[in-house]
Design an enzyme around this catalytic site. Structure first.
Site, PDB file in Angstrom:
ATOM      1  N   VAL A  32       0.839  -1.202   0.000  1.00 29.20           N
ATOM      2  CA  VAL A  32       0.000   0.000   0.000  1.00 29.20           C
ATOM      3  C   VAL A  32       0.879   1.259   0.000  1.00 29.20           C
ATOM      4  O   VAL A  32       0.619   2.222  -0.732  1.00 29.20           O
ATOM      5  CB  VAL A  32      -0.898   0.015   1.259  1.00 29.20           C
ATOM      6  CG1 VAL A  32      -1.663   1.318   1.369  1.00 29.20           C
ATOM      7  CG2 VAL A  32      -1.866  -1.149   1.236  1.00 29.20           C
ATOM      8  N   ASP A  33       1.905   1.225   0.810  1.00 30.67           N
ATOM      9  CA  ASP A  33       2.819   2.363   0.955  1.00 30.67           C
ATOM     10  C   ASP A  33       3.429   2.754  -0.401  1.00 30.67           C
ATOM     11  O   ASP A  33       3.419   3.927  -0.806  1.00 30.67           O
ATOM     12  CB  ASP A  33       3.926   1.925   1.930  1.00 30.67           C
ATOM     13  CG  ASP A  33       4.660   3.076   2.587  1.00 30.67           C
ATOM     14  OD1 ASP A  33       4.230   4.239   2.408  1.00 30.67           O
ATOM     15  OD2 ASP A  33       5.660   2.814   3.272  1.00 30.67           O
ATOM     16  N   TYR A 125       3.853  -7.515   6.619  1.00 30.21           N
ATOM     17  CA  TYR A 125       4.008  -7.725   8.059  1.00 30.21           C
ATOM     18  C   TYR A 125       3.369  -9.018   8.573  1.00 30.21           C
ATOM     19  O   TYR A 125       3.429  -9.320   9.766  1.00 30.21           O
ATOM     20  CB  TYR A 125       3.504  -6.506   8.851  1.00 30.21           C
ATOM     21  CG  TYR A 125       4.463  -5.331   8.820  1.00 30.21           C
ATOM     22  CD1 TYR A 125       5.710  -5.415   8.211  1.00 30.21           C
ATOM     23  CD2 TYR A 125       4.137  -4.113   9.422  1.00 30.21           C
ATOM     24  CE1 TYR A 125       6.591  -4.331   8.187  1.00 30.21           C
ATOM     25  CE2 TYR A 125       5.008  -3.028   9.416  1.00 30.21           C
ATOM     26  CZ  TYR A 125       6.235  -3.139   8.791  1.00 30.21           C
ATOM     27  OH  TYR A 125       7.103  -2.064   8.778  1.00 30.21           O
TER      28      TYR A 125
HETATM   29  N1  AR6 Z   1      -4.852  -1.181  -2.197  1.00 31.14           N
HETATM   30  C1  AR6 Z   1      -5.445  -1.907  -1.216  1.00 31.14           C
HETATM   31  N2  AR6 Z   1      -4.821  -2.901  -0.553  1.00 31.14           N
HETATM   32  C2  AR6 Z   1      -3.553  -3.182  -0.919  1.00 31.14           C
HETATM   33  C3  AR6 Z   1      -2.862  -2.470  -1.925  1.00 31.14           C
HETATM   34  C4  AR6 Z   1      -3.564  -1.423  -2.579  1.00 31.14           C
HETATM   35  N3  AR6 Z   1      -3.014  -0.694  -3.555  1.00 31.14           N
HETATM   36  N4  AR6 Z   1      -1.599  -2.991  -2.042  1.00 31.14           N
HETATM   37  C5  AR6 Z   1      -1.498  -3.987  -1.133  1.00 31.14           C
HETATM   38  N5  AR6 Z   1      -2.679  -4.119  -0.466  1.00 31.14           N
HETATM   39  P1  AR6 Z   1       1.135  -4.138   3.021  1.00 31.14           P
HETATM   40  P2  AR6 Z   1       1.763  -4.221   5.908  1.00 31.14           P
HETATM   41  C6  AR6 Z   1      -3.030  -5.046   0.643  1.00 31.14           C
HETATM   42  O1  AR6 Z   1       2.242  -5.094   2.721  1.00 31.14           O
HETATM   43  O2  AR6 Z   1       1.520  -5.684   5.977  1.00 31.14           O
HETATM   44  C7  AR6 Z   1       5.425  -1.742   3.184  1.00 31.14           C
HETATM   45  O3  AR6 Z   1       6.625  -2.027   2.540  1.00 31.14           O
HETATM   46  C8  AR6 Z   1      -2.163  -6.251   0.853  1.00 31.14           C
HETATM   47  O4  AR6 Z   1      -2.580  -7.321   0.013  1.00 31.14           O
HETATM   48  O5  AR6 Z   1       0.951  -2.970   2.144  1.00 31.14           O
HETATM   49  O6  AR6 Z   1       1.190  -3.345   6.987  1.00 31.14           O
HETATM   50  C9  AR6 Z   1       5.572  -0.672   4.241  1.00 31.14           C
HETATM   51  O7  AR6 Z   1       6.526   0.306   3.895  1.00 31.14           O
HETATM   52  C10 AR6 Z   1      -2.381  -6.547   2.328  1.00 31.14           C
HETATM   53  O8  AR6 Z   1      -3.570  -7.305   2.528  1.00 31.14           O
HETATM   54  O9  AR6 Z   1       1.275  -3.543   4.532  1.00 31.14           O
HETATM   55  C11 AR6 Z   1       5.990  -1.457   5.440  1.00 31.14           C
HETATM   56  O10 AR6 Z   1       7.381  -1.684   5.438  1.00 31.14           O
HETATM   57  C12 AR6 Z   1      -2.600  -5.176   2.952  1.00 31.14           C
HETATM   58  O11 AR6 Z   1      -2.894  -4.309   1.852  1.00 31.14           O
HETATM   59  C13 AR6 Z   1       5.258  -2.772   5.288  1.00 31.14           C
HETATM   60  O12 AR6 Z   1       5.012  -2.908   3.889  1.00 31.14           O
HETATM   61  C14 AR6 Z   1      -1.394  -4.619   3.721  1.00 31.14           C
HETATM   62  O13 AR6 Z   1      -0.197  -5.016   3.070  1.00 31.14           O
HETATM   63  C15 AR6 Z   1       3.920  -2.755   5.981  1.00 31.14           C
HETATM   64  O14 AR6 Z   1       3.339  -4.035   5.879  1.00 31.14           O
END
Ligand code: AR6
Length: 173
Positions: A32-33, A125
């Site tokens: 997401v970030d 995470y």
């Molecule tokens: N829109 C909606 N959901 C999404 C999107 C999107 N564009 N992209 C991914 N997801 P994550 P975390 C989902 O990894 O676990 C980063 O590198 C994904 O499938 O984004 O909190 C940060 O900088 C998952 O279910 O976040 C941190 O280092 C959810 O969003 C680390 O990742 C969260 O996945 C944070 O990890």
């Protein structure tokens, strides 16, 4: 407060505030970030750098939240929060709950009426989706926020159906 579910990409949501599943550096990453910074453009990173240079020299602690502009996203603000890394041996769910509660506190301060959340910590995470959904929904239900429209924006079919069953189950309690 209405809690809705959307399947799709959170960077496309037309809301007052989009919540970012960030890391404590506030300087971007994957998931997401990465999507938020790519689509929102350099203004977001510039404000994150300014926050690192002022209030958050040591990084944004896990469980806290802070807002910046949303740059070119169709939103007014991005609320960055840092989820806990999942641990099978230590219960970190209070920190995950804090991400949702603190993001809503910041949203209230901003006067946001609509907020889009991703499933915090369930990607890189490693948090199990079902448990992550429970923590999210229970925390929002207990909140006294003035945000009227809260949406979980879920990337895949499985994440969507998991949130839908948790939401249905907890609404019946
Ligand atoms: N829109 C909606 N959901 C999404 C999107 C999107 N564009 N992209 C991914 N997801 P994550 P975390 C989902 O990894 O676990 C980063 O590198 C994904 O499938 O984004 O909190 C940060 O900088 C998952 O279910 O976040 C941190 O280092 C959810 O969003 C680390 O990742 C969260 O996945 C944070 O990890």
């Amino acid at each position: 407060m209405r809690i809705g579910l959307v399947r799709g990409d959170i960077t496309e949501e037309r809301v007052d505030a989009v919540v970012n599943a960030a890391n404590s550096t506030l300087l971007g990453g994957g998931g997401v970030d990465g999507a938020i910074h790519r689509r929102g453009g350099p203004e977001i990173l510039a404000e994150c750098r300014a926050l690192r240079a002022s209030r958050y020299g040591g990084g944004l602690p896990t469980g806290q939240a802070v807002a910046t502009t949303a740059g070119r996203l169709p939103a007014r603000w991005v609320i960055h929060t840092v989820g806990p890394v999942y641990s099978p041996t230590e219960d970190r769910s209070a920190l995950l709950a804090s991400c949702y509660a603190e993001s809503l506190r910041v949203a209230d301060e901003l006067g946001a009426r609509s907020v889009a959340f991703p499933a915090i910590s369930t990607g890189v995470y490693g948090w199990p989706m079902d448990d992550g959904a429970r923590v999210a929904v229970m925390t929002l239900r207990e909140s006294s926020t003035t945000v009227g429209d809260i949406r979980f924006v879920l990337f895949g079919a499985e994440a969507y159906s998991t949130f839908a069953s948790v939401l249905a189950e907890l609404s019946l309690e």
